[in-house]
Design a protein around this motif. Sequence first.
Motif, PDB file in Angstrom:
ATOM      1  N   GLU A   1       0.835  -1.187   0.000  1.00  0.00           N
ATOM      2  CA  GLU A   1       0.000   0.000   0.000  1.00  0.00           C
ATOM      3  C   GLU A   1       0.880   1.250   0.000  1.00  0.00           C
ATOM      4  O   GLU A   1       0.568   2.245  -0.652  1.00  0.00           O
ATOM      5  CB  GLU A   1      -0.899  -0.023   1.226  1.00  0.00           C
ATOM      6  CG  GLU A   1      -2.022   0.955   1.116  1.00  0.00           C
ATOM      7  CD  GLU A   1      -3.133   0.643   2.080  1.00  0.00           C
ATOM      8  OE1 GLU A   1      -3.960  -0.219   1.721  1.00  0.00           O
ATOM      9  OE2 GLU A   1      -3.163   1.222   3.170  1.00  0.00           O
TER      10      GLU A   1
ATOM     11  N   ASN B   1       1.873   1.695  -3.359  1.00  0.00           N
ATOM     12  CA  ASN B   1       0.764   2.130  -4.204  1.00  0.00           C
ATOM     13  C   ASN B   1       0.460   3.615  -4.088  1.00  0.00           C
ATOM     14  O   ASN B   1      -0.153   4.189  -4.970  1.00  0.00           O
ATOM     15  CB  ASN B   1      -0.497   1.321  -3.887  1.00  0.00           C
ATOM     16  CG  ASN B   1      -0.411  -0.094  -4.403  1.00  0.00           C
ATOM     17  OD1 ASN B   1       0.489  -0.409  -5.191  1.00  0.00           O
ATOM     18  ND2 ASN B   1      -1.288  -0.951  -3.967  1.00  0.00           N
ATOM     19  N   VAL B   2       0.848   4.270  -2.971  1.00  0.00           N
ATOM     20  CA  VAL B   2       0.630   5.721  -2.887  1.00  0.00           C
ATOM     21  C   VAL B   2       1.795   6.494  -3.485  1.00  0.00           C
ATOM     22  O   VAL B   2       1.785   7.715  -3.499  1.00  0.00           O
ATOM     23  CB  VAL B   2       0.400   6.249  -1.446  1.00  0.00           C
ATOM     24  CG1 VAL B   2      -0.937   5.826  -0.925  1.00  0.00           C
ATOM     25  CG2 VAL B   2       1.519   5.864  -0.520  1.00  0.00           C
TER      26      VAL B   2
ATOM     27  N   LYS C   1      -3.304  -0.623  -8.538  1.00  0.00           N
ATOM     28  CA  LYS C   1      -2.846   0.250  -7.468  1.00  0.00           C
ATOM     29  C   LYS C   1      -4.045   0.820  -6.724  1.00  0.00           C
ATOM     30  O   LYS C   1      -3.954   1.229  -5.593  1.00  0.00           O
ATOM     31  CB  LYS C   1      -1.988   1.387  -8.033  1.00  0.00           C
ATOM     32  CG  LYS C   1      -0.610   0.929  -8.487  1.00  0.00           C
ATOM     33  CD  LYS C   1       0.222   2.061  -9.027  1.00  0.00           C
ATOM     34  CE  LYS C   1       0.859   2.876  -7.921  1.00  0.00           C
ATOM     35  NZ  LYS C   1       1.749   3.925  -8.469  1.00  0.00           N
ATOM     36  N   ARG C   2      -5.202   0.874  -7.406  1.00  0.00           N
ATOM     37  CA  ARG C   2      -6.392   1.456  -6.788  1.00  0.00           C
ATOM     38  C   ARG C   2      -7.510   0.434  -6.798  1.00  0.00           C
ATOM     39  O   ARG C   2      -7.785  -0.185  -7.823  1.00  0.00           O
ATOM     40  CB  ARG C   2      -6.792   2.698  -7.589  1.00  0.00           C
ATOM     41  CG  ARG C   2      -8.012   3.388  -7.069  1.00  0.00           C
ATOM     42  CD  ARG C   2      -7.958   4.844  -7.353  1.00  0.00           C
ATOM     43  NE  ARG C   2      -8.334   5.150  -8.721  1.00  0.00           N
ATOM     44  CZ  ARG C   2      -8.586   6.396  -9.129  1.00  0.00           C
ATOM     45  NH1 ARG C   2      -8.478   7.408  -8.315  1.00  0.00           N
ATOM     46  NH2 ARG C   2      -8.908   6.618 -10.377  1.00  0.00           N
ATOM     47  N   SER C   3      -8.163   0.220  -5.652  1.00  0.00           N
ATOM     48  CA  SER C   3      -9.229  -0.787  -5.602  1.00  0.00           C
ATOM     49  C   SER C   3     -10.600  -0.136  -5.764  1.00  0.00           C
ATOM     50  O   SER C   3     -10.756   1.030  -5.525  1.00  0.00           O
ATOM     51  CB  SER C   3      -9.167  -1.544  -4.280  1.00  0.00           C
ATOM     52  OG  SER C   3      -9.224  -0.638  -3.217  1.00  0.00           O
TER      53      SER C   3
END
Lengths: 248, 372
Positions: B211, B214-215, B370-372
């Motif tokens: 995570e 991912n940011v 990367k984004r759910s």
Amino acid sequence: MREVKAITTNKLTKQFGDFTAVDAISFEVNKGEIFGFLGANGAGKTTAMRMLCGLSLPTSGEATVAGLDVYKENEKIKRSIGYMSQKFSLYDDLTVKENMQFYGGIYGKSNAFIKEKTAFILDHLHLQKEANALVKSLPLGWKQKLAFSVAVFHEPEIVFLDEPTGGVDPVTRREFWNMIYTAAANGTTVFVTTHYMDEAEYCDRVSIMVDGRIDALDTPKGLKEKYNASSMDEVFLQLARKATRAAD
Amino acid sequence: MRTLRFLLQKEFRQIFRDPSIIRLIFIMPIIQLMILPWAADYEIKNIKLSVVDKDHSDYSRQLISKITSTGYFQLAVYTNSYPEALQQVEKGNADLVMEIPASFEKELVKEDQATLFLAMNAIDGVKANLGSAYLRSIIQDFNREVRLEWIQFPRFSPETQIEITSSNWFNPLMNYKYFMVPGILVILLTMIGVNLTAINIVREKEIGTIEQINVTPVKKFHFILGKLIPFWLIGLLVLTIGLTIAWLAYGIIPVGSFVTIYIFAAIFLLAVLGLGLLVSTYAENQQQAMLVSFFIMMIFILLGGLYTSIDGMPEWAKWITRFNPVAYFIEVMRMVVLKGSGLADIKKHLLIMFGFAVVLNSWAILNYRKRS
């Protein structure tokens, strides 16, 4: 020229199936502000924050972060923000120095910048001796301070902190907030969630989420006056008791 | 490119700091290649034979000693009662019963004809089949010897006889190790490739560091490449260790060129690493990843032609093996190591493997969000 807000949302909503985790929230965060994002467990704070960080796609509504649209420019937003999640998320099998080098590197910072900044942070946190120690060997309080330093390593415009002081002793919490103040004084906008009401008093403005909605938003002083309470603790209890949603 | 460098630096630091990965890289190939080829043997030895000898003649003794001297059979029970011999089979002390009737020698000499009775424990079908086949050929041999003793053959046989002689190409001594070792090496590479990558990314998910990645503005493609390249290099290192062991322990030196093996292995590794990545993008935790990759490995091994020939499988199973990258690599390994095939001979295999690599990796990149 109109000053661009750090964060704006307009009816931002996130649904998981039938469940509305975040229910049409609208608010603005000014540049350089310390914005407290309060709410009981399960109120939707983390989900809202994840949408703003580009980790979660909103179901509906609008939002901008650093003037950029969360739907289309989410990868661009990531250059301008720092994020510290609830879970400690530095690599604990890398050393203190290696973590900073890695995160600085993937944000595209130059070697000179990384070297200088690393030395500055190590000095600031009094971690020079531990520079080459694996992160897993550090006590929790130090880890949290290090995680914050890494989150703002690339000097983002906005930093998102999700319960950064959970499980940390009062002295370290005080030191942690000093770090937040320093960051804010340097122009970084701080968006922070917390369960500690004394911490809420340190914020410039505070919003309180109940069942996915924002029920109150003002300065701590303004909120206390409005709810006729002597402390933020009382304000929070008055609002949070209205919640119908079960805490997680 | 600079981002990729930082990702790779981080991966390598973590890998070299993890003692279990180091152990896996060096100890797993040694154990698998030193032990398995000896145990995974097609030849059946030490078949326990129970003899019911009702004749007690010279010939019956000669026959028994001929059978036991081959090394394939052990005389477990010697008795003159069939029920007792059968009881020993039931107890698991014997696999095969051979009954020699009372008049065996007399009939053989006088009537020129005698009967023997064989009964085998067919619970282990392979053992029963091979055991009786060995025994039959030993008895036939014995039969010929006896005939030679008693009958003077005419100069020209009155009957036409076909004698078969065969020569085994590519593996003249039918050394099954030449056949097994390249196959086991393929399994080894597959296990390391699929498991290491799957577990690695899922662990980042569990710890929460993914995570944090991912940011950041890190591109999916860079992140995946950062995971692929280290394990790809580890796979090639394991292949090198494996080929060295094959040479030192079994004297196996590929007839074909090492270049061919490495080119194919490089593409094969990309495919299995892509599979590992794909598993990791679906799995939530390490247990899930482990179970799924274990399940896939089972199918890969059993339908890969390592132990059983693909040509002997039913049509539907053959059809499945076409989607099994391991089957292609085992075939290629055997072709190159034993037959000396070159790149031109394995062109089709190379293309198919390249297809696997492209499909599996693209699927993994698409499925990693990367984004759910």
